[in-house]
Design an enzyme around this catalytic site. Sequence first.
Site, PDB file in Angstrom:
ATOM      1  N   GLU A 275      81.099 -59.313 -53.902  1.00 53.98           N
ATOM      2  CA  GLU A 275      79.826 -58.590 -54.048  1.00 53.98           C
ATOM      3  C   GLU A 275      78.664 -59.411 -53.481  1.00 53.98           C
ATOM      4  OE1 GLU A 275      79.539 -58.094 -58.276  1.00 53.98           O
ATOM      5  OE2 GLU A 275      81.081 -56.567 -58.370  1.00 53.98           O
ATOM      6  N   PRO A 276      78.690 -59.759 -52.207  1.00 48.23           N
ATOM      7  CA  PRO A 276      77.597 -60.564 -51.665  1.00 48.23           C
ATOM      8  C   PRO A 276      76.346 -59.720 -51.453  1.00 48.23           C
ATOM      9  CG  PRO A 276      79.084 -59.935 -49.911  1.00 48.23           C
ATOM     10  CD  PRO A 276      79.695 -59.402 -51.188  1.00 48.23           C
ATOM     11  N   ARG A 314      59.496 -63.365 -55.536  1.00 54.65           N
ATOM     12  CA  ARG A 314      60.344 -64.540 -55.708  1.00 54.65           C
ATOM     13  C   ARG A 314      59.577 -65.854 -55.890  1.00 54.65           C
ATOM     14  NH1 ARG A 314      63.694 -66.470 -53.075  1.00 54.65           N
ATOM     15  NH2 ARG A 314      65.310 -66.617 -54.629  1.00 54.65           N
ATOM     16  N   CYS A 346      45.087 -60.749 -59.030  1.00 54.71           N
ATOM     17  CA  CYS A 346      44.278 -61.530 -59.968  1.00 54.71           C
ATOM     18  C   CYS A 346      45.132 -62.374 -60.900  1.00 54.71           C
ATOM     19  CB  CYS A 346      43.403 -60.574 -60.766  1.00 54.71           C
ATOM     20  SG  CYS A 346      42.425 -59.566 -59.672  1.00 54.71           S
ATOM     21  N   GLU A 347      45.936 -63.226 -60.345  1.00 52.60           N
ATOM     22  CA  GLU A 347      46.721 -64.181 -61.130  1.00 52.60           C
ATOM     23  C   GLU A 347      46.863 -65.423 -60.274  1.00 52.60           C
ATOM     24  OE1 GLU A 347      50.292 -63.240 -63.119  1.00 52.60           O
ATOM     25  OE2 GLU A 347      49.845 -61.092 -63.243  1.00 52.60           O
ATOM     26  N   TYR A 375      66.045 -59.262 -52.177  1.00 52.28           N
ATOM     27  CA  TYR A 375      65.202 -59.392 -53.363  1.00 52.28           C
ATOM     28  C   TYR A 375      63.723 -59.488 -52.995  1.00 52.28           C
ATOM     29  CZ  TYR A 375      69.870 -60.375 -55.098  1.00 52.28           C
ATOM     30  OH  TYR A 375      71.216 -60.288 -55.370  1.00 52.28           O
TER      31      TYR A 375
HETATM   32  N1  LLP Z   1      77.146 -58.985 -58.318  1.00 56.88           N
HETATM   33  C1  LLP Z   1      76.489 -58.975 -59.487  1.00 56.88           C
HETATM   34  C2  LLP Z   1      77.162 -58.441 -60.684  1.00 56.88           C
HETATM   35  C3  LLP Z   1      75.168 -59.458 -59.548  1.00 56.88           C
HETATM   36  O1  LLP Z   1      74.531 -59.449 -60.714  1.00 56.88           O
HETATM   37  C4  LLP Z   1      74.558 -59.953 -58.380  1.00 56.88           C
HETATM   38  C5  LLP Z   1      73.190 -60.461 -58.421  1.00 56.88           C
HETATM   39  C6  LLP Z   1      75.277 -59.930 -57.167  1.00 56.88           C
HETATM   40  C7  LLP Z   1      76.578 -59.453 -57.182  1.00 56.88           C
HETATM   41  C8  LLP Z   1      74.708 -60.403 -55.868  1.00 56.88           C
HETATM   42  O2  LLP Z   1      74.398 -61.744 -55.887  1.00 56.88           O
HETATM   43  P1  LLP Z   1      73.953 -62.491 -54.544  1.00 56.88           P
HETATM   44  O3  LLP Z   1      75.154 -62.545 -53.609  1.00 56.88           O
HETATM   45  O4  LLP Z   1      72.840 -61.728 -53.938  1.00 56.88           O
HETATM   46  O5  LLP Z   1      73.526 -63.829 -55.000  1.00 56.88           O
HETATM   47  N2  LLP Z   1      66.338 -61.565 -57.902  1.00 56.88           N
HETATM   48  C9  LLP Z   1      67.017 -62.837 -57.779  1.00 56.88           C
HETATM   49  C10 LLP Z   1      68.497 -62.682 -57.641  1.00 56.88           C
HETATM   50  C11 LLP Z   1      69.110 -61.890 -58.761  1.00 56.88           C
HETATM   51  C12 LLP Z   1      70.575 -61.699 -58.591  1.00 56.88           C
HETATM   52  C13 LLP Z   1      71.120 -60.805 -59.648  1.00 56.88           C
HETATM   53  N3  LLP Z   1      72.494 -60.488 -59.489  1.00 56.88           N
HETATM   54  C14 LLP Z   1      66.415 -63.620 -56.618  1.00 56.88           C
HETATM   55  O6  LLP Z   1      65.505 -63.120 -55.964  1.00 56.88           O
HETATM   56  O7  LLP Z   1      66.792 -64.761 -56.385  1.00 56.88           O
END
Ligand code: LLP
Length: 437
Positions: A275-276, A314, A346-347, A375
């Site tokens: 799940e990338p 972020r 305003c933060e 993100y």
């Molecule tokens: N699978 C599941 C169940 C997840 O919860 C996530 C991310 C992914 C896959 C994908 O992960 P990735 O390959 O993108 O690292 N908003 C945060 C990242 C939150 C990730 C949440 N879950 C940021 O901007 O760093």
Amino acid sequence: MDHFLYRDGRLHAEAIAIDDIADHVGTPVYVYSTATLERHYGVFRSALDGIDPLVCYAVKANGNIAVIRTLARLGAGADVVSGGEMRSALAAGVPPDRIVFSGVGKSRDEMAEALRAGILQINVESEPELEALSEVAVSLGRQAPAAIRINPDIDAHTHAKITTGRSENKFGIEWTAATAVFAKATALPGISLRGLAIHIGSQLADLEPFRQAFHRVRDLTTMLRANGHSIDTLDLGGGLGIPYGDDASPLPSPMQYAEVVKQTVADLECRLIFEPGRVLAGNAGVLVTRVLYVKNGATRTFVIVDAAMNDLLRPTLYGARHAIVPVREPDATTGHTVVDVVGPICESGDTFAGDIALPPVKAGDLLAIRTAGAYGAAMASSYNVRPLVAEVMVNGNAFAVIRERGTIDELLARQHLPAWLADDAPPRITKDAILST
Ligand code: LLP
């Protein structure tokens, strides 16, 4: 590697000059590169050659249907965590049998929609959720294809807000309870268990936590099989980190990550699901913003831009440092000055980068905030009543707006004054009068 490079002194996305996009579409604007998305998918997928993986793009990273479809055309499935993401994946043309549904709090409506759509698998994260899924499936006269997401209690050594595999995190079922939960699931009429799932966190800079987690999955698979359960799928989640420009050491490559997969679980004769999110979409996008003012404060110089924390959260939320570059290439001999790049909200937290070295910039200049494809737009809000910004996709020498800029009128149109605040309202108004309006 990405496709955001200077050509003839102007930053381009593939063959399109970013300042042309800004002129056409305005700023702030997210700009995505098709070639970069394709390249990153290709690198990730080919690293896993030989194990016939199902790569389910984590839609939460960037849910624009054009992004999802670009990846789906290459063979990607989708990992979704809400009914909205599932609909986005379906609207983008992802076949249902390549969609997995994760998340700690799926509603019964979401479960029913997933079952009706015929998706591949629902990853269950608690016993009450398992019972609810069984009931929903039975009410539809079906069995739900499911996997149990276990919490392996492994520290991913990433930012506390995006670590998910420790026992104190809300995710998954304690790994020590897996045997009991499998036994229970077998007795539930609406559940057809297929395997295990994990996801230990995001932006992992180190492969060791993956190795430990995959070993735990391996041990559990062996144990559950010995107890008579068939384990056909292992969903290994996402999480591989990417460079943001200020990294202390090089990040592990998809090849090195795949090596860990091959050394730990590849021989278990399971369908492996990945799940990338970030590793596919992160470097495929930039947020383009225009400098509004340069303000020389008492102790620092502030470059005030038209993008803000509501557009890219972020830096504020995780202290992330995205590289920021001028869209007009600076002369090699130009010196740099240290400034703070800040938004109009305003933060004080509305800061994209404190103490960043930039060539001299002036009002009207364009800057590109890099590595914003994952993100970025996905986490945007309309805080300060700032409409969501436009998104543009580039493909070679073509570009298209893939999400229109929101408008203030749209935001206001969804709000309503209650009857008692109407211009002609009596000083007191009864409930009956309100219900009859
Ligand atoms: N699978 C599941 C169940 C997840 O919860 C996530 C991310 C992914 C896959 C994908 O992960 P990735 O390959 O993108 O690292 N908003 C945060 C990242 C939150 C990730 C949440 N879950 C940021 O901007 O760093």
